[in-house]
Design a protein around this motif. Structure first.
Motif, PDB file in Angstrom:
ATOM      1  N   SER A 127      29.465  21.035   4.285  1.00  0.00           N
ATOM      2  CA  SER A 127      28.531  21.049   3.167  1.00  0.00           C
ATOM      3  C   SER A 127      27.459  19.985   3.401  1.00  0.00           C
ATOM      4  O   SER A 127      27.618  19.083   4.222  1.00  0.00           O
ATOM      5  N   GLY A 128      26.383  20.113   2.684  1.00  0.00           N
ATOM      6  CA  GLY A 128      25.299  19.143   2.774  1.00  0.00           C
ATOM      7  C   GLY A 128      24.364  19.326   1.600  1.00  0.00           C
ATOM      8  O   GLY A 128      24.324  20.388   0.962  1.00  0.00           O
ATOM      9  N   ARG A 129      23.604  18.273   1.316  1.00  0.00           N
ATOM     10  CA  ARG A 129      22.732  18.315   0.147  1.00  0.00           C
ATOM     11  C   ARG A 129      21.277  18.161   0.556  1.00  0.00           C
ATOM     12  O   ARG A 129      20.935  17.369   1.438  1.00  0.00           O
ATOM     13  N   VAL A 130      20.422  18.939  -0.088  1.00  0.00           N
ATOM     14  CA  VAL A 130      18.981  18.814   0.059  1.00  0.00           C
ATOM     15  C   VAL A 130      18.436  18.281  -1.260  1.00  0.00           C
ATOM     16  O   VAL A 130      18.649  18.881  -2.313  1.00  0.00           O
ATOM     17  N   LEU A 131      17.752  17.148  -1.189  1.00  0.00           N
ATOM     18  CA  LEU A 131      17.190  16.530  -2.382  1.00  0.00           C
ATOM     19  C   LEU A 131      15.688  16.760  -2.400  1.00  0.00           C
ATOM     20  O   LEU A 131      14.962  16.306  -1.525  1.00  0.00           O
ATOM     21  N   VAL A 132      15.222  17.498  -3.394  1.00  0.00           N
ATOM     22  CA  VAL A 132      13.791  17.759  -3.552  1.00  0.00           C
ATOM     23  C   VAL A 132      13.331  17.123  -4.853  1.00  0.00           C
ATOM     24  O   VAL A 132      14.135  16.757  -5.709  1.00  0.00           O
ATOM     25  N   GLY A 133      12.015  16.999  -4.996  1.00  0.00           N
ATOM     26  CA  GLY A 133      11.501  16.404  -6.219  1.00  0.00           C
ATOM     27  C   GLY A 133      10.061  15.976  -6.068  1.00  0.00           C
ATOM     28  O   GLY A 133       9.325  16.451  -5.199  1.00  0.00           O
ATOM     29  N   GLY A 134       9.669  15.055  -6.890  1.00  0.00           N
ATOM     30  CA  GLY A 134       8.316  14.522  -6.898  1.00  0.00           C
ATOM     31  C   GLY A 134       8.310  13.248  -7.708  1.00  0.00           C
ATOM     32  O   GLY A 134       9.364  12.663  -7.987  1.00  0.00           O
ATOM     33  N   VAL A 135       7.144  12.797  -8.105  1.00  0.00           N
ATOM     34  CA  VAL A 135       7.045  11.587  -8.907  1.00  0.00           C
ATOM     35  C   VAL A 135       7.648  11.852 -10.282  1.00  0.00           C
ATOM     36  O   VAL A 135       7.148  12.673 -11.045  1.00  0.00           O
ATOM     37  N   GLY A 136       8.763  11.197 -10.577  1.00  0.00           N
ATOM     38  CA  GLY A 136       9.389  11.320 -11.891  1.00  0.00           C
ATOM     39  C   GLY A 136      10.437  12.407 -12.019  1.00  0.00           C
ATOM     40  O   GLY A 136      11.021  12.551 -13.101  1.00  0.00           O
ATOM     41  N   TRP A 137      10.720  13.166 -10.975  1.00  0.00           N
ATOM     42  CA  TRP A 137      11.766  14.182 -11.100  1.00  0.00           C
ATOM     43  C   TRP A 137      12.468  14.404  -9.765  1.00  0.00           C
ATOM     44  O   TRP A 137      11.919  14.125  -8.704  1.00  0.00           O
ATOM     45  N   ARG A 138      13.693  14.915  -9.811  1.00  0.00           N
ATOM     46  CA  ARG A 138      14.503  15.158  -8.627  1.00  0.00           C
ATOM     47  C   ARG A 138      15.539  16.238  -8.938  1.00  0.00           C
ATOM     48  O   ARG A 138      16.044  16.339 -10.059  1.00  0.00           O
ATOM     49  N   THR A 139      15.848  17.049  -7.945  1.00  0.00           N
ATOM     50  CA  THR A 139      16.843  18.106  -8.074  1.00  0.00           C
ATOM     51  C   THR A 139      17.599  18.235  -6.756  1.00  0.00           C
ATOM     52  O   THR A 139      16.993  18.191  -5.681  1.00  0.00           O
ATOM     53  N   SER A 140      18.911  18.420  -6.844  1.00  0.00           N
ATOM     54  CA  SER A 140      19.744  18.591  -5.659  1.00  0.00           C
ATOM     55  C   SER A 140      20.090  20.059  -5.475  1.00  0.00           C
ATOM     56  O   SER A 140      20.345  20.777  -6.440  1.00  0.00           O
ATOM     57  N   VAL A 141      20.091  20.489  -4.233  1.00  0.00           N
ATOM     58  CA  VAL A 141      20.557  21.828  -3.862  1.00  0.00           C
ATOM     59  C   VAL A 141      21.619  21.640  -2.787  1.00  0.00           C
ATOM     60  O   VAL A 141      21.330  21.105  -1.710  1.00  0.00           O
ATOM     61  N   TRP A 142      22.832  22.087  -3.088  1.00  0.00           N
ATOM     62  CA  TRP A 142      23.940  21.942  -2.146  1.00  0.00           C
ATOM     63  C   TRP A 142      24.069  23.196  -1.281  1.00  0.00           C
ATOM     64  O   TRP A 142      23.944  24.317  -1.780  1.00  0.00           O
ATOM     65  N   ALA A 143      24.300  22.980  -0.014  1.00  0.00           N
ATOM     66  CA  ALA A 143      24.608  24.079   0.911  1.00  0.00           C
ATOM     67  C   ALA A 143      26.054  23.924   1.354  1.00  0.00           C
ATOM     68  O   ALA A 143      26.477  22.829   1.752  1.00  0.00           O
ATOM     69  N   THR A 144      26.825  25.002   1.264  1.00  0.00           N
ATOM     70  CA  THR A 144      28.218  24.976   1.704  1.00  0.00           C
ATOM     71  C   THR A 144      28.465  26.131   2.658  1.00  0.00           C
ATOM     72  O   THR A 144      27.889  27.207   2.520  1.00  0.00           O
ATOM     73  N   ARG A 145      29.319  25.873   3.620  1.00  0.00           N
ATOM     74  CA  ARG A 145      29.657  26.872   4.635  1.00  0.00           C
ATOM     75  C   ARG A 145      31.172  26.999   4.687  1.00  0.00           C
ATOM     76  O   ARG A 145      31.877  26.002   4.874  1.00  0.00           O
ATOM     77  N   SER A 146      31.666  28.204   4.504  1.00  0.00           N
ATOM     78  CA  SER A 146      33.099  28.467   4.630  1.00  0.00           C
ATOM     79  C   SER A 146      33.294  29.631   5.587  1.00  0.00           C
ATOM     80  O   SER A 146      32.452  30.534   5.661  1.00  0.00           O
ATOM     81  N   GLY A 147      34.374  29.591   6.311  1.00  0.00           N
ATOM     82  CA  GLY A 147      34.572  30.649   7.297  1.00  0.00           C
ATOM     83  C   GLY A 147      35.956  30.641   7.894  1.00  0.00           C
ATOM     84  O   GLY A 147      36.847  29.897   7.476  1.00  0.00           O
ATOM     85  N   TRP A 148      36.121  31.509   8.880  1.00  0.00           N
ATOM     86  CA  TRP A 148      37.368  31.619   9.635  1.00  0.00           C
ATOM     87  C   TRP A 148      37.045  31.571  11.119  1.00  0.00           C
ATOM     88  O   TRP A 148      36.093  32.199  11.582  1.00  0.00           O
ATOM     89  N   SER A 149      37.843  30.809  11.850  1.00  0.00           N
ATOM     90  CA  SER A 149      37.758  30.821  13.310  1.00  0.00           C
ATOM     91  C   SER A 149      38.980  31.569  13.835  1.00  0.00           C
ATOM     92  O   SER A 149      40.106  31.352  13.376  1.00  0.00           O
ATOM     93  N   VAL A 150      38.746  32.467  14.771  1.00  0.00           N
ATOM     94  CA  VAL A 150      39.824  33.302  15.293  1.00  0.00           C
ATOM     95  C   VAL A 150      40.253  32.820  16.672  1.00  0.00           C
ATOM     96  O   VAL A 150      39.568  32.000  17.301  1.00  0.00           O
ATOM     97  N   VAL A 151      41.366  33.303  17.128  1.00  0.00           N
ATOM     98  CA  VAL A 151      41.858  32.954  18.454  1.00  0.00           C
ATOM     99  C   VAL A 151      40.807  33.371  19.490  1.00  0.00           C
ATOM    100  O   VAL A 151      40.341  34.508  19.492  1.00  0.00           O
TER     101      VAL A 151
END
Length: 575
Positions: free
Chosen positions: A447-471
């Motif tokens: 997972s990881g977070r992207v923080l966007v915003g401007g003067v006086g404001w901010r918003t977080s957008v989280w990215a998550t990755r889930s999966g399966w690894s096979v033999v």
């Protein structure tokens, strides 16, 4: 029980006990211990050296009250940008940085703030330390009091100490604006100014500057020891990016050359005597120690090429030009070749060096200006991009990195058309295109977070990755984006992962679906069936194969044969 057995029991108990005892000590106790040690050492030095006020007298002879006021004002301005513009006042270690990068002349806010904004608390502290150390030396060389023979303070506006402080402070601000305005691609940070201060200081006090190069990181250690008196480390597996690929080497070189050039003008104006050998050695050591030789380019997919030989050669050439500029004589460059000297204009050697360095600065400025005039716009992302005000955040793979491909250069398509994958942030308004999280980093961290915003404001957008690894090492995955105050959204599904095995002439694949992952069983070209991957402790049968889930592992059974076929990749809990 043997002594070895007793030891095996006592060791973890002792280890846990020591750790608990360390963590129980109040933070203020560690800080008091460090403060006491520093005071004792300074008192011993003072009583042994017995300066009798010589240190303070020397400082006050060139600085008002012995303090570098211009440097302190410049650093205070940087702190104010961090606290009040980037929102660091309420989020000291987590400022908004994306909107305060220099991306285009069409986005003035970025150009005006990039030279003073920072991406993190550590980034800020590092530049503050460097600025304080090199700025103090540079301001001492500049002097609040006129250095010319026969001049007196307050005799004119140029000899007024307060005016000279203001000139130094204003020059720092101007250097920050110039390094941002002529940057090659988006930059952020005060380091361009710190390199300019170091370049200025190096011309006047080369030995002191080199001592500072070795010492300023150690001085920062005192701060880190005070803020974090102890640390407990253990072995772990982590993802590391190519750290030097995120360094604005061009901005550092530009700032350094700017500082050297201004210092050379002051030296020529004052008629100051310099030591060429010391300046050459200092330029070499500083250039190598601070990575001015790091010439690199992008290969795509998180890979870079670094041209060490080319960069080191340029540092040697630069050192020679600095010496010629600062200490070169007024004799013609071709004085030793009379026949040539008669045919050309008898230009002094130092002016030739000045012309070369000025040409380099102008060329770098033209390239930077050209790039900022054609900076990338947003757009070109998948339709499922998350919109946050003027930002778009999406996950994409194997797309052209528009941050690099801002110019369509003939015969250089393979150099500029670099492919990239990961979480992309764009903004038409801010002329921003940035890969915020690479595909590899998201895979390693989950997972990881992207923080966007401007003067006086901010918003977080989280990215998550889930999966399966096979033999066999292949994997399949899904990527989600989760903006603050909105629903989690599936934005990417990969191709199925086929296990590198056969069970009763059957192949097994894990593939992502809209709601979950599925198991597909095939025999030849025929799909025998699909079923959702069972939950922990559950099982399911499809195509004559029984699948059992135990924790993160998925097992397949048929005709008395049981084998692990896949492993769940689970993103860590968000902090």
């Amino acid at each position: 029980m043997s002594s070895m057995a007793w030891a095996s029991i006592a060791f973890p108990l002792a280890t846990g006990g020591v750790r608990s005892a360390i963590e129980a000590v109040p933070l203020v106790a560690w800080q008091l211990l460090l403060t006491t040690g520093i005071l004792v050492s300074v008192i011993v030095l003072y009583r042994t050296a017995r300066p009798h006020g010589q240190w303070g007298q020397r400082l006050r002879s060139r600085l008002v009250l012995g303090l570098p006021w211009g440097t302190l004002l410049g650093l205070a301005f940087v702190v104010c940008v961090y606290l009040f513009v980037q929102g660091g006042l309420g989020n000291l270690r987590d400022p908004v940085s994306l909107p305060f990068q220099a991306t285009s002349y069409a986005y003035p806010l970025g150009v005006l703030t990039a030279g003073f904004a920072h991406v993190s608390w550590g980034h800020l502290v590092g530049n503050l330390w460097a600025g304080l150390v090199f700025g103090s030396i540079a301001e001492y060389a500049w002097s609040h009091y006129p250095a010319e023979r026969g001049s007196a303070s307050f005799a004119s506006w140029s000899s007024n100490p307060f005016v000279r402080v203001a000139i130094f402070f204003t020059t720092m601000l101007l250097a920050g604006l110039l390094t941002a305005a002529f940057s090659w691609g988006p930059i952020i940070g005060f380091s361009g100014v710190t390199y300019a201060l170091a370049g200025f200081a190096l011309v006047f006090y080369p030995v002191s500057t080199i001592v500072a190069v070795a010492g300023w990181t150690r001085l920062r250690h005192v701060y880190t020891a005070f803020a974090s008196p102890y640390s407990i480390a253990e072995a772990s597996v982590s993802y590391d990016s190519v750290w030097w690929a995120s360094t604005a080497v061009q901005g550092h070189v530009f700032g350094f050359l700017l500082g050297v050039f201004v210092a050379a003008l002051v030296v020529r104006f004052r008629g100051t005597t310099t030591n060429p050998a010391r300046i050459w050695l200092a330029a070499m050591i500083y250039g190598i120690a601070n990575g001015l030789w790091r010439v690199y380019w992008f290969l795509g997919d998180g890979q870079y090429v670094q041209f060490k030989a080319v960069g080191t050669t340029l540092v040697f050439v630069l050192a020679g030009l600095i010496v010629a500029l600062v200490a070169g004589s007024d004799r013609s460059a071709f004085a030793s070749l009379p026949q040539v000297d008669r045919l050309v204009d008898p230009t002094p050697r130092w002016q030739i060096a000045a012309s070369v360095l000025l040409a380099v600065l102008v060329t770098m400025s033209i390239v930077g200006a050209t790039l900022n005039l054609v900076a990338p716009a947003g757009g070109g992302l998948p339709d499922d991009a998350v919109e946050v005000n003027d930002y778009e955040i999406a996950y994409a793979e194997n797309v052209t990195n528009r941050q690099i491909a801002v110019l369509d250069l003939p015969f250089l398509e393979q150099v500029t058309q670099v492919q990239t994958s990961g979480v992309i942030v764009t903004s038409e308004k801010r002329h921003l295109w940035r890969r915020a999280i690479s595909k590899r980093a998201l895979e390693a961290r989950g997972s990881g977070r992207v923080l966007v915003g401007g003067v006086g404001w901010r918003t977080s957008v989280w990215a998550t990755r889930s999966g399966w690894s096979v033999v066999g090492g292949n994997s399949t995955y899904r990527v989600f984006l989760d903006p603050d105050g909105d629903e989690k959204r599936l934005v990417h599904t990969s191709t199925p992962a086929v296990a590198d095995l056969r069970l009763a002439n059957r192949t097994i694949a894990i593939r992502p679906a809209a709601d979950a992952f599925e198991v597909a069983v095939r025999r030849g070209n025929q799909t025998l069936g699909t079923v959702a991957v069972p939950g922990n402790g559950g099982n399911a049968t499809v195509g004559g194969v029984r699948f059992d889930r135990t924790g993160r592992d998925l097992y397949a059974s048929i005709d008395g044969t049981r084998i692990r076929v896949a492993n769940r990749q689970v993103p860590p809990t968000r902090q």
